[in-house]
Design an enzyme around this catalytic site. Structure first.
Site, PDB file in Angstrom:
ATOM      1  N   GLU A  79       0.822  -1.202   0.000  1.00 49.54           N
ATOM      2  CA  GLU A  79       0.000   0.000   0.000  1.00 49.54           C
ATOM      3  C   GLU A  79       0.859   1.256   0.000  1.00 49.54           C
ATOM      4  O   GLU A  79       1.791   1.389   0.777  1.00 49.54           O
ATOM      5  CB  GLU A  79      -0.940   0.005   1.209  1.00 49.54           C
ATOM      6  N   CYS A 142      -8.197  -1.538   8.211  1.00 42.54           N
ATOM      7  CA  CYS A 142      -6.824  -1.602   7.705  1.00 42.54           C
ATOM      8  C   CYS A 142      -6.275  -0.208   7.436  1.00 42.54           C
ATOM      9  O   CYS A 142      -5.182   0.146   7.888  1.00 42.54           O
ATOM     10  CB  CYS A 142      -6.760  -2.448   6.430  1.00 42.54           C
TER      11      CYS A 142
END
Length: 215
Positions: A79, A142
């Site tokens: 990410e 998350c």
């Protein structure tokens, strides 16, 4: 010191591969001489960030890598960006379902990962592990953890952090389903690859330092 985190199961799942993979990656890295701790986070807005930041405070890690489940993805997703937004499609494990709320009231709109995600992707490919760079960690727990982590690390010089999303385990996918999955060993090996890369290359690009973190 390396800190790995994963989540407890949530929704209708009895297992969360992010935690089992974090534990296995911890053992892999310890066998190589690294100092590594792993912490399981509750899948709860607010509480998850509190547990993570308490671990950061007590362990004083050099690198923090948090992991979570992104069912439906087929690769280990590195990410890039955490955004200051909680917007839950489903309730968390305590029934909380924030809509369009800030993770940190008044905080910056977003933070970038401070891990070498491009170098990590290259090393995942060399290792034969499916990987990708993702531009969105979503708006569920998350991303909440990812943003809270990066907000805290913004005032800690030299401490780097980031987030990876993992696919389902094969046993989580119904037989005959086309839903992607990844074996636990591959996930754990992938997390270990990202950590080793962070040790050798703290940032991407030509100015990346090659000074290793003490084991």
């Amino acid at each position: 010191m390396i800190l790995l985190t994963g989540f407890e199961p949530f929704g209708d799942q009895s297992v969360n591969p992010s935690w089992t993979a974090a534990l296995r990656a911890r053992d892999i890295l310890r066998s190589e001489g690294y100092k590594v701790e792993a912490v399981e986070l509750p899948c709860v807005f607010g509480e998850s960030a509190s547990v993570l930041l308490a671990a950061v405070e007590s362990l004083a890690p050099d690198v923090v890598l948090s992991a979570g489940l992104a069912g439906g993805r087929e690769r280990l997703s590195l990410e890039r960006v955490a955004i200051n937004c909680d917007d839950a499609r489903i309730p968390d494990n305590k029934g909380k379902r924030p809509i369009d709320e800030e993770v940190v009231p008044g905080g910056p709109a977003a933070y970038f990962s401070t891990l070498p995600i491009k170098a990590s992707l290259r090393n995942l490919q060399i290792a034969g592990i499916k990987g990708e760079i993702s531009q969105s960690a979503g708006t569920y727990v998350c991303n909440h953890v990812f943003y809270a982590l990066m907000h805290a690390l913004a005032t800690r010089d030299g401490v780097r952090g980031g987030f990876v999303h993992l696919p389902y385990l094969p046993e989580q996918v119904p037989e005959g389903s086309a839903t992607p999955s990844m074996p636990l060993d591959a996930m754990a090996a992938g997390i270990a690859v990202v950590v080793r890369t962070a040790v050798q290359a703290p940032v991407d690009g030509p100015k990346a330092s090659k000074v290793p973190i003490p084991r």
